[in-house]
Design an enzyme around this catalytic site. Structure first.
Site, PDB file in Angstrom:
ATOM      1  CB  CYS A 130      -0.945  -0.007   1.193  1.00 30.51           C
ATOM      2  SG  CYS A 130      -0.237  -0.686   2.685  1.00 30.51           S
ATOM      3  CG  HIS A 243      -1.175   3.922   4.388  1.00 29.94           C
ATOM      4  ND1 HIS A 243      -1.938   3.587   5.474  1.00 29.94           N
ATOM      5  CD2 HIS A 243      -0.630   2.755   3.933  1.00 29.94           C
ATOM      6  CE1 HIS A 243      -1.860   2.269   5.675  1.00 29.94           C
ATOM      7  NE2 HIS A 243      -1.086   1.752   4.755  1.00 29.94           N
TER       8      HIS A 243
END
Ligand code: NAP
Length: 340
Positions: A130, A243
């Site tokens: 990710c 994130h």
């Protein structure tokens, strides 16, 4: 005519997002099946307006299915992905198991779509980590213009990146701080995650880096350019989804901050929100549910010859996992399988 698609790990964070995104993007589906472990057999999951009953991965036959989007972790992937691939179903895998296999393409469709044809080697395509996926979407257009020499990245990664138990741990630990007797000890994480930050994601390696940090280095090289040097510090933060990354880039050639902003505005998959005023940047809670990777705080780094700083935020369950996998499925359909 559309595709027969299997979503493997359909009861998990990433699997559920895959089903949402396939429906949202109106992926040409003829038939879709939700698979998970035996204990989830019959569990209902949503696919657009319809509900699917989850089936047992262990007894499923992939013969005749076009693509399987896997989101089950490395050990289950190791057991079941080769079976699906051998049955003629192309596996698009979210685990780290195949990412570093030179015969298996590791794809971010905005960056290296040409690698899709290498799927033929093993009938498997890998999806990146990710934190890497969102960063390379931003690096690639800048690299094409001014050639990146070195990247220094610090991440601020949400707990959804560690699966559904980690989300529960942050939720329950946060509540437990205020309710005497309901304190929750660390279980998924090695230290308290509520109201804390943890500079440790995945296992430690002999070098002192963690595996997550190593992944960002190895995957950026495989996806963008092996010549780019990357050093990373990966940190878990008490955020549920999204994130963030502070990225410092050193180029071969000079790249002005205004030109960098213009390049990123034009780049696929990127949304630039960069006003030099209070709130003129993106934070993780604002990117949840979005497809884009958001770039803010673009500015010159004058401490090196050709330096630039930027702030990069994305929904890790989307661009970092499920969206990228669905984009790979779209690419494979468009370039190779040509149904729908
Ligand atoms: N979350 C992220 O940001 C992210 C990003 C990139 C990649 N990934 C990768 O994506 C994968 C899934 O992550 P996640 O966050 O979605 O995890 P998760 O929420 O914990 O879900 C795991 C899923 O895998 C299924 N599963 C586990 N073991 C299985 C087995 N032996 N047989 C069949 N099904 C099994 C689970 O089914 P049950 O519910 O039946 O147990 C569940 O559907 C992992 O490889 C992860 O590293 C995650």
């Amino acid at each position: 005519m559309g595709y027969k698609i299997a979503v493997v790990g359909a009861t998990g964070n990433v699997g559920r997002e895959m089903l949402n995104i396939l429906a949202e993007r109106q992926f040409p589906v003829d038939e879709i099946v939700a698979l998970a472990s035996r204990k989830s057999q019959g569990t209902e999951v949503s696919f657009g307006d319809t509900t699917l009953k989850t089936k047992d991965l262990d007894t499923f036959d992939f013969t005749g299915w076009d693509m399987a989007l896997f989101a089950v972790g490395s050990s289950a992937t190791k057991e079941y992905a080769p079976k699906a691939a051998a049955a003629g179903c192309v596996v698009i895998d979210n685990s780290s198991l195949y990412r570093y296999d030179p015969d298996i393409p590791l794809i971010v469709p905005e960056v290296n779509p040409q690698d899709v044809h290498k799927y033929k080697n093993k009938n498997i395509i890998a999806n990146p980590n990710c934190s890497t996926a969102q960063m390379v979407v931003a690096l690639k257009p800048l690299h094409d213009r001014a050639k990146i020499k070195r990247v220094v990245v610090s991440t601020y990664q949400s707990v959804s990146g560690s699966g559904k138990e980690a989300i529960e741990e942050l939720w329950n630990q946060t509540k437990g701080m205020y309710v005497p007797g309901q304190e929750v000890d660390p279980s998924v994480y090695t230290k308290q995650i509520a109201f804390n930050v943890i500079p440790h994601i995945d296992v430690f390696m002999d070098s002192g880096d963690t595996k997550e940090e190593w992944k960002m280095v190895a995957e950026t090289k495989k996806i963008v350019d092996p010549a780019i040097k990357v050093t990373a510090t990966c940190v878990r933060v008490p955020v549920f989804v999204g994130h963030s990354e502070s990225v410092n880039i050193e180029f071969e050639d000079f790249l002005d901050e205004d030109e960098a902003r213009d390049i990123l505005r034009e780049a696929p998959g990127i949304m630039v929100i960069d006003k030099r005023e209070d709130g003129g940047y993106v934070t993780p809670v604002e990117c949840v549910g979005d497809f884009a990777t958001f770039i803010s705080r673009i500015r010159q780094d004058v401490t090196v010859e050709n330096g630039l700083n930027l702030w990069c935020v994305s929904d890790n369950l989307r661009k970092g996992a499920a969206l990228n996998a669905v984009q790979i499925a779209e690419l494979l359909g468009r370039e190779v399988l040509k149904k729908g």
